[in-house]
Design an enzyme around this catalytic site. Sequence first.
Site, PDB file in Angstrom:
ATOM      1  N   SER A 167       0.832  -1.205   0.000  1.00  0.00           N
ATOM      2  CA  SER A 167       0.000   0.000   0.000  1.00  0.00           C
ATOM      3  C   SER A 167       0.873   1.264   0.000  1.00  0.00           C
ATOM      4  O   SER A 167       1.626   1.491  -0.942  1.00  0.00           O
ATOM      5  CB  SER A 167      -0.956  -0.035   1.197  1.00  0.00           C
ATOM      6  OG  SER A 167      -1.958   0.954   1.086  1.00  0.00           O
ATOM      7  N   ASP A 262     -10.553  -4.073  -4.106  1.00  0.00           N
ATOM      8  CA  ASP A 262      -9.658  -3.038  -3.593  1.00  0.00           C
ATOM      9  C   ASP A 262      -9.731  -1.836  -4.516  1.00  0.00           C
ATOM     10  O   ASP A 262      -9.486  -1.964  -5.721  1.00  0.00           O
ATOM     11  CB  ASP A 262      -8.225  -3.580  -3.540  1.00  0.00           C
ATOM     12  CG  ASP A 262      -7.228  -2.616  -2.936  1.00  0.00           C
ATOM     13  OD1 ASP A 262      -7.590  -1.463  -2.641  1.00  0.00           O
ATOM     14  OD2 ASP A 262      -6.065  -3.027  -2.753  1.00  0.00           O
ATOM     15  N   HIS A 292      -8.154  -5.004   0.309  1.00  0.00           N
ATOM     16  CA  HIS A 292      -6.930  -4.271   0.618  1.00  0.00           C
ATOM     17  C   HIS A 292      -6.450  -4.608   2.038  1.00  0.00           C
ATOM     18  O   HIS A 292      -7.238  -4.638   2.983  1.00  0.00           O
ATOM     19  CB  HIS A 292      -7.195  -2.769   0.516  1.00  0.00           C
ATOM     20  CG  HIS A 292      -5.981  -1.921   0.605  1.00  0.00           C
ATOM     21  ND1 HIS A 292      -5.203  -1.626  -0.488  1.00  0.00           N
ATOM     22  CD2 HIS A 292      -5.386  -1.293   1.656  1.00  0.00           C
ATOM     23  CE1 HIS A 292      -4.205  -0.854  -0.122  1.00  0.00           C
ATOM     24  NE2 HIS A 292      -4.284  -0.648   1.175  1.00  0.00           N
TER      25      HIS A 292
END
Length: 323
Positions: A167, A262, A292
Amino acid sequence: MNDDTPAWWHLLDDDAQAAARMITQVLPKPIRHMRPERTRALLNTAPPDEPITPLDHVRQLIVPTRAGTIRARLYRADSAGGDGSTPALVYLHGGGFVLGTLDGADELCRAIAAGSGWTVVSLDYRLAPENPYPAALEDCIDGYEWLTRTAPELGIDPGRIAVGGDSAGGNLAAALCLYRRDERSSLPVTQVLAYPAVDGTFTAPSWSEFADAPLLSTADARWCWHRYVGPGHGADDHRAAPMRAESLRGLPPALVLTAEVDPIRDDAEAYAARLRRDGVAVSLTRYAGVFHGFFTEIGVFAQAKQAVEEVCLYLRTGVAPHP
């Protein structure tokens, strides 16, 4: 399925559905509606007393940077480095640039070290909004440079250092590679990017399709992005948003992992496609049934175990040393 159930709910596997329900119990409201310190208190949990992957060699480090020092944690499997020297993965945790700790990535780093035979060095960079861009990137740049200089002292092969992250950490890993390419410094041998946040435009279809997905909604992602870039920086700064780079040519090979449900998914997969078009060797895997954040949740998602196994196999067999 009732009228209030999101259209994407049926895409989640059983593990992901259970985790999504748990998240709604932990977070009383979206993170954009809470002060960062409150969200950190809720989400930044300590690792268990008995880790899932025990390692005898876990070492706390203090790393010098241009702004002072940051903490780091070194992981090495018992069986690694029989000759006293191993390759290393510099790992950068996720958390939207606002959240995340060494502890949050602890189980993941243990699993990668044990499964790959590589040393893993996890860096604890400064967070926004207290420290907006480029503070986090500068910490990562300085931490990586420090490791290249001190590698032999840590039992690490300086010619086989990779970078990875999930991320926000994937953003920082990609940006670090761009920085070192632009500065004509030695490059990481590879970059491992789990659902990296590489664009700040929020225009790809997945930002609408999964706008209210678990853990990271589109509105929360925008909030995190604006806390990170702060005033004076926009989506066109390629070291803040690597997708904005004029060219990705000359970057290290990449392993890119994405999650099906996501909002970041399409940006991450588009970045992999751009790398490939610009002549960079890329392996891309989309993990079905998860959302996610799944990659770091060892013991929660079956898909996390599969993703870690893919990363470990990639590091063991698919990464060549610097010529």
